[in-house]
Design a protein around this motif. Structure first.
Motif, PDB file in Angstrom:
ATOM      1  N   GLY A 139      28.587  16.929 -50.139  1.00 11.16           N
ATOM      2  CA  GLY A 139      29.009  18.255 -50.576  1.00 11.16           C
ATOM      3  C   GLY A 139      29.952  18.935 -49.599  1.00 11.16           C
ATOM      4  N   ASN A 140      30.115  18.330 -48.395  1.00 13.94           N
ATOM      5  CA  ASN A 140      31.012  18.868 -47.365  1.00 13.94           C
ATOM      6  C   ASN A 140      30.812  20.369 -47.178  1.00 13.94           C
ATOM      7  N   PRO A 141      29.603  20.783 -46.753  1.00 17.26           N
ATOM      8  CA  PRO A 141      29.270  22.220 -46.696  1.00 17.26           C
ATOM      9  C   PRO A 141      30.186  23.038 -45.800  1.00 17.26           C
ATOM     10  N   GLU A 142      30.798  22.431 -44.790  1.00 14.91           N
ATOM     11  CA  GLU A 142      31.698  23.175 -43.901  1.00 14.91           C
ATOM     12  C   GLU A 142      33.163  23.084 -44.345  1.00 14.91           C
ATOM     13  N   ASN A 143      33.406  22.394 -45.471  1.00 20.67           N
ATOM     14  CA  ASN A 143      34.755  22.235 -46.019  1.00 20.67           C
ATOM     15  C   ASN A 143      35.731  21.685 -44.974  1.00 20.67           C
ATOM     16  N   ILE A 144      35.331  20.610 -44.342  1.00 19.05           N
ATOM     17  CA  ILE A 144      36.135  19.981 -43.289  1.00 19.05           C
ATOM     18  C   ILE A 144      37.153  19.035 -43.916  1.00 19.05           C
ATOM     19  N   GLN A 145      38.427  19.243 -43.580  1.00 18.88           N
ATOM     20  CA  GLN A 145      39.500  18.406 -44.130  1.00 18.88           C
ATOM     21  C   GLN A 145      40.480  17.927 -43.073  1.00 18.88           C
ATOM     22  N   HIS A 146      40.536  18.629 -41.926  1.00 15.68           N
ATOM     23  CA  HIS A 146      41.567  18.335 -40.923  1.00 15.68           C
ATOM     24  C   HIS A 146      41.037  18.701 -39.541  1.00 15.68           C
ATOM     25  N   PHE A 147      41.682  18.163 -38.523  1.00 18.21           N
ATOM     26  CA  PHE A 147      41.284  18.485 -37.147  1.00 18.21           C
ATOM     27  C   PHE A 147      41.428  19.978 -36.847  1.00 18.21           C
ATOM     28  N   THR A 148      42.344  20.637 -37.531  1.00 17.60           N
ATOM     29  CA  THR A 148      42.529  22.064 -37.293  1.00 17.60           C
ATOM     30  C   THR A 148      41.287  22.874 -37.663  1.00 17.60           C
ATOM     31  N   ASP A 149      40.455  22.339 -38.553  1.00 15.70           N
ATOM     32  CA  ASP A 149      39.239  23.054 -38.945  1.00 15.70           C
ATOM     33  C   ASP A 149      38.306  23.262 -37.750  1.00 15.70           C
ATOM     34  N   PHE A 150      38.356  22.342 -36.792  1.00 16.42           N
ATOM     35  CA  PHE A 150      37.495  22.446 -35.611  1.00 16.42           C
ATOM     36  C   PHE A 150      38.098  23.374 -34.556  1.00 16.42           C
ATOM     37  N   ALA A 151      39.374  23.707 -34.740  1.00 16.99           N
ATOM     38  CA  ALA A 151      40.002  24.719 -33.886  1.00 16.99           C
ATOM     39  C   ALA A 151      39.716  26.104 -34.436  1.00 16.99           C
ATOM     40  N   ASP A 152      39.701  26.210 -35.757  1.00 14.71           N
ATOM     41  CA  ASP A 152      39.502  27.505 -36.408  1.00 14.71           C
ATOM     42  C   ASP A 152      38.046  27.958 -36.389  1.00 14.71           C
ATOM     43  N   ASN A 153      37.136  26.994 -36.329  1.00 12.55           N
ATOM     44  CA  ASN A 153      35.703  27.314 -36.396  1.00 12.55           C
ATOM     45  C   ASN A 153      34.981  26.711 -35.199  1.00 12.55           C
ATOM     46  N   GLY A 154      34.626  27.543 -34.247  1.00 10.16           N
ATOM     47  CA  GLY A 154      33.958  27.066 -33.035  1.00 10.16           C
ATOM     48  C   GLY A 154      32.496  26.721 -33.228  1.00 10.16           C
ATOM     49  N   ASP A 155      31.985  26.906 -34.428  1.00 12.43           N
ATOM     50  CA  ASP A 155      30.576  26.614 -34.691  1.00 12.43           C
ATOM     51  C   ASP A 155      30.351  25.196 -35.205  1.00 12.43           C
ATOM     52  N   ILE A 156      31.417  24.465 -35.469  1.00  5.75           N
ATOM     53  CA  ILE A 156      31.256  23.095 -35.976  1.00  5.75           C
ATOM     54  C   ILE A 156      31.737  22.093 -34.929  1.00  5.75           C
ATOM     55  N   THR A 157      31.130  20.903 -34.954  1.00  3.95           N
ATOM     56  CA  THR A 157      31.380  19.882 -33.938  1.00  3.95           C
ATOM     57  C   THR A 157      31.817  18.579 -34.586  1.00  3.95           C
ATOM     58  N   VAL A 158      32.780  17.924 -33.965  1.00  5.10           N
ATOM     59  CA  VAL A 158      33.255  16.633 -34.453  1.00  5.10           C
ATOM     60  C   VAL A 158      32.959  15.557 -33.412  1.00  5.10           C
ATOM     61  N   ALA A 159      32.514  14.402 -33.872  1.00  3.48           N
ATOM     62  CA  ALA A 159      32.277  13.249 -32.996  1.00  3.48           C
ATOM     63  C   ALA A 159      33.458  12.302 -33.086  1.00  3.48           C
ATOM     64  N   VAL A 160      33.951  11.859 -31.928  1.00  5.40           N
ATOM     65  CA  VAL A 160      35.069  10.909 -31.878  1.00  5.40           C
ATOM     66  C   VAL A 160      34.763   9.840 -30.842  1.00  5.40           C
ATOM     67  N   LEU A 161      35.306   8.647 -31.062  1.00  5.95           N
ATOM     68  CA  LEU A 161      35.150   7.581 -30.084  1.00  5.95           C
ATOM     69  C   LEU A 161      35.874   7.941 -28.793  1.00  5.95           C
ATOM     70  N   ASN A 162      35.217   7.727 -27.674  1.00  6.90           N
ATOM     71  CA  ASN A 162      35.813   7.985 -26.372  1.00  6.90           C
ATOM     72  C   ASN A 162      37.001   7.053 -26.161  1.00  6.90           C
ATOM     73  N   GLY A 163      38.175   7.630 -25.914  1.00  7.23           N
ATOM     74  CA  GLY A 163      39.375   6.838 -25.685  1.00  7.23           C
ATOM     75  C   GLY A 163      40.134   6.484 -26.953  1.00  7.23           C
ATOM     76  N   SER A 164      39.751   7.072 -28.090  1.00  9.99           N
ATOM     77  CA  SER A 164      40.373   6.748 -29.371  1.00  9.99           C
ATOM     78  C   SER A 164      41.544   7.672 -29.684  1.00  9.99           C
ATOM     79  N   VAL A 165      42.339   7.289 -30.691  1.00 13.82           N
ATOM     80  CA  VAL A 165      43.415   8.176 -31.131  1.00 13.82           C
ATOM     81  C   VAL A 165      42.829   9.436 -31.760  1.00 13.82           C
ATOM     82  N   GLU A 166      41.624   9.324 -32.355  1.00 11.54           N
ATOM     83  CA  GLU A 166      40.986  10.499 -32.926  1.00 11.54           C
ATOM     84  C   GLU A 166      40.662  11.534 -31.849  1.00 11.54           C
ATOM     85  N   GLN A 167      40.303  11.084 -30.656  1.00  8.76           N
ATOM     86  CA  GLN A 167      40.083  12.015 -29.553  1.00  8.76           C
ATOM     87  C   GLN A 167      41.390  12.734 -29.214  1.00  8.76           C
TER      88      GLN A 167
END
Length: 279
Positions: free
Chosen positions: A128-156
């Motif tokens: 249901g994507n309750p936080e409506n996450i679609q892009h990395f910018t969503d984690f800049a706009d909302n400091g209450d949500i957290t994203v997990a990324v591989l250490n050393g990855s392009v996603e980081q």
């Protein structure tokens, strides 16, 4: 998923480049009958299956390439993602077969083959994507949500570039899944095909967001993955690229990826490794 087999061949050590008698790495591999590959247990790019065998798109390509070059067997050394390049450079294995994206920073340390596959980015989120996450910018706009990324990855790199406020670094794909499952993160960032295959394999009350390629400075960041070797193994790299070009032309490259969810849209275009290394 066979992740309990972490450490298979982990004590294997290989000699890089040319030995004292001037024998090339490829000649040594032919003589010993196997190539040691490093992978990071990321489904479906490269992982160890339940029987302890290397599996996934990148090991499949590596196996097929080295069979053509007279090396019949592949042995896997699973390591954390950020241990792949150090492991290659320290001669723990001869080839990284993990779908690693070709970037200028990595090109300074290792040598990549020509591209073998791509995939857009996506997030694994709760159903249901309750936080409506679609892009990395969503984690800049909302400091209450957290994203997990591989250490050393392009996603980081992407998460940091777009100003994500809360980033959780993980060592492997399984850790991200378990953190999402326990509610410790709100999303896991990896390639779309990785999420789709993992969800198919493990299930759970999750979904994969709409795939996308991030845009930075007006340029679409379409990453390409390939096999990589030590920089001194230029002769072997040339032979690997010759076979990969033949596979691309014949359609074999597509066949090797289809089992793992890769489609014709994920095949290399005319982008070269030299261009990717330049950035």
């Amino acid at each position: 998923m066979g992740l309990a087999t972490l450490g298979l061949a982990a004590c294997t050590r290989v000699d890089g480049g040319e030995d004292e008698e001037g024998a090339s790495t490829l000649e040594r591999l032919r003589e010993q009958g196997f190539v040691a590959i490093g992978l990071a247990n990321e489904i479906p790019f490269g992982f160890v299956d339940e029987s302890g065998e290397p599996a996934g798109q990148s090991p499949a390509v590596a196996r097929a390439v080295f069979e053509e070059l007279g090396v019949p067997e592949v042995q896997a050394s699973p390591v954390n993602w950020d241990g792949l390049i150090p492991g290659l450079k320290s001669n723990r294995f001869d080839v990284i077969a993990a779908g690693m994206f070709i970037t200028p920073e990595r090109c300074e340390q290792v040598a990549f083959t020509e591209p073998t596959a791509t995939s857009p980015e996506a997030f694994l989120v709760r159903e249901g994507n309750p936080e409506n996450i679609q892009h990395f910018t969503d984690f800049a706009d909302n400091g209450d949500i957290t994203v997990a990324v591989l250490n050393g990855s392009v996603e980081q790199t992407y998460a940091e570039h777009f100003g994500a406020q809360n980033i959780q670094l993980i060592d492997n794909q399984t850790a991200g899944y378990e953190m999402l499952e326990s509610g410790r993160v709100d999303a896991v960032s990896m390639l779309s095909v990785s999420h789709e295959y993992l969800l198919k394999d493990r299930g759970g009350p999750f979904e994969v967001t709409e795939p996308f390629f991030p845009e930075i400075d007006g340029k679409e960041e379409k990453g390409w993955g390939g096999l990589c070797v030590r920089q001194q193994d230029s002769a072997m790299l040339e032979e690997m690229n010759r076979v990969i070009a033949e596979f691309k032309e014949s359609g074999r490259l597509l066949e090797l990826g289809e089992e793992w969810g890769f489609t014709e849209a994920d095949l290399p275009d005319d982008t070269t490794t030299a261009e990717l290394c330049e950035g």
